[in-house]
Design an enzyme around this catalytic site. Structure first.
Site, mmCIF file in Angstrom:
data_model
loop_
_atom_site.group_PDB
_atom_site.id
_atom_site.type_symbol
_atom_site.label_atom_id
_atom_site.label_comp_id
_atom_site.label_asym_id
_atom_site.label_seq_id
_atom_site.Cartn_x
_atom_site.Cartn_y
_atom_site.Cartn_z
ATOM 1 N N CYS A 86 0.810 -1.213 0.000
ATOM 2 C CA CYS A 86 0.000 0.000 0.000
ATOM 3 C C CYS A 86 0.847 1.268 0.000
ATOM 4 O O CYS A 86 0.302 2.369 -0.165
ATOM 5 C CB CYS A 86 -0.921 0.003 1.213
ATOM 6 N N HIS A 357 -9.154 3.664 -1.027
ATOM 7 C CA HIS A 357 -7.807 3.112 -0.888
ATOM 8 C C HIS A 357 -7.425 2.275 -2.110
ATOM 9 O O HIS A 357 -7.369 1.049 -2.045
ATOM 10 C CB HIS A 357 -7.765 2.265 0.384
#
Length: 412
Positions: A86, A357
């Site tokens: 991420c 996200h």
């Protein structure tokens, strides 16, 4: 020392874009960043591409950056593909900064793009659970979930629907923090409510629905103490940044009044620390390193974007970044310290819980928010007088912490 600037930055609306291709999302972000910088494709000297779902979800396991950028008319220049979980987008940005400092070029592109909403939802969960040592999945899971022992989840606080094992890990870290520092579920819900309320004023956000603390607590459970609004959704989107040296700014004729200085760029990886060695947390170490490079400290920051794939992430990171003492993140959130208009606004974008996200695009999306704030162009979510901003973005898991963390400090 070579000064580095963000000359242009742009993002798509983050969300569920079933009708749009990965290339379409990437094109919007790149075209927007080039326009914002006043640059052309021909001005780019190198590019760094963060797209970690291309292989597992689209089958493009190799050279995704060359494929995507080639379709956008960007070819011939060096293109590097970045996967740091991420934190991939922030890592791509950090490498672009390094290339400029090394004199490789005077104008660089960092692009993150993801197409995560696909028909096979279980494939997305499987992808999310690959961000650790896959040869030790059960060992990793058992060790991390054990951190939450000592806090008994109440009846009815577990979802009957599939969810990522990483949410179980976030929940265990929540319960560990609750046990150690007295953090409450209501304080965690205060973070989520604050971020959802911020997102109402962000046109780029996946969700723009306000929640009260009580509404967050009454929402469907994921795994205690997390409820649905406390957790980041599955998201499609892209974000891109054009980064320049002084010479690059002159060459493209950038508007200097809108260029934002990269005061510090730091990436660190996990170490074999124990959960009790909080002073060795890699985000804390990265933040301290960034403060030293920038010649600034926590008290100099006016706005922050931090990684909150679950609301507890914000509590942990405001402590790591030195905004409050250990254990004070929850009470500070409940007091409203990190709300727009509070002592130090955190995640004015709405954070990952609301804004979304899209993994490889997330970090550059955070930087987009901070640049917008420092330019004074954030509208109803503007942090007044913002001159210094900090970003924290983590990815994956090694040991008891993120496998990679990037911290950037930007200055007006």
């Amino acid at each position: 020392m070579t000064d580095i600037y963000i000359a242009g930055i742009a993002m798509t609306v983050f969300g569920r874009h079933f009708e749009r291709s990965l290339e379409d999302l990437a094109r919007e972000a790149v075209d927007g960043a080039l326009k914002d910088a006043g640059a052309r494709r021909e001005d780019l000297g190198t590019a760094f591409y963060a797209g970690i779902t291309n292989g597992p979800l689209q089958g493009q396991f190799a050279i995704p950056g060359q494929v995507v950028l080639g379709k956008l008319g960007i070819e011939g220049i060096p293109v590097y593909n970045i996967d740091n979980g991420c934190a991939a987008g922030s890592s791509a940005f950090a490498l672009a900064v390094q290339s400029l400092k090394a004199g490789v070029t005077d104008v660089a592109l960092a692009l993150g793009a993801e197409k995560m909403n696909v028909e096979d939802k279980l494939s997305v969960l499987k992808l999310m659970e690959a961000g650790w040592d896959v040869s030790r999945v059960e060992e990793n899971y058992a060790r991390l979930v054990k951190l939450g022992e000592g806090i008994e989840p109440p009846a009815g606080s577990e979802s009957d629907k599939p969810y990522s094992k990483f949410m179980s890990i976030y929940a265990a870290l929540c319960r560990n923090h609750m046990k150690k520092w007295g953090t409450t579920q209501r304080q965690i819900a205060a973070v989520s409510a604050k971020n959802h309320q911020h997102s109402v004023h962000n046109p780029w956000s996946q969700f723009r629905k306000p929640f009260t603390i009580d509404e967050v607590l009454a929402s469907p459970p994921i795994t205690y103490p997390l409820t649905l609004p406390m957790c980041a959704p599955v998201t499609d989107g892209a974000a891109a940044a054009i980064i320049c040296t002084e010479e690059g700014l002159k060459r493209i004729g950038a508007d200097r009044s809108r260029c934002i200085k990269v005061a510090a760029s730091v990436v660190r990886s996990a170490t074999s620390r124990s959960i009790d060695q909080q002073d060795l947390n890699l985000a804390r170490l990265a933040a301290n390193q960034a403060y030293e490079i920038a010649g600034l400290g926590p008290s100099d920051m006016h706005v922050a974007e931090v990684h909150d794939a679950a609301a507890m992430g914000e509590i942990i990171q405001v402590e790591n970044l030195g905004f409050v003492e250990m254990g004070e993140g929850g009470p500070a959130a409940e007091r409203g310290d990190f709300t727009i208009g509070g002592r130090l606004p955190v995640n004015p974008s709405g954070g990952l819980e609301s804004k979304g996200h899209p993994l490889g695009a997330t970090g550059i999306g955070q930087l987009y928010e901070l640049v917008t704030q420092l330019r004074g162009e954030a509208g109803a979510r503007q942090v007044e007088g913002a001159r210094h901003a900090i970003q924290e973005n983590g990815g994956g898991n090694i040991g008891v912490e993120e496998a990679a963390v990037a911290v950037h400090i930007l200055s007006k």
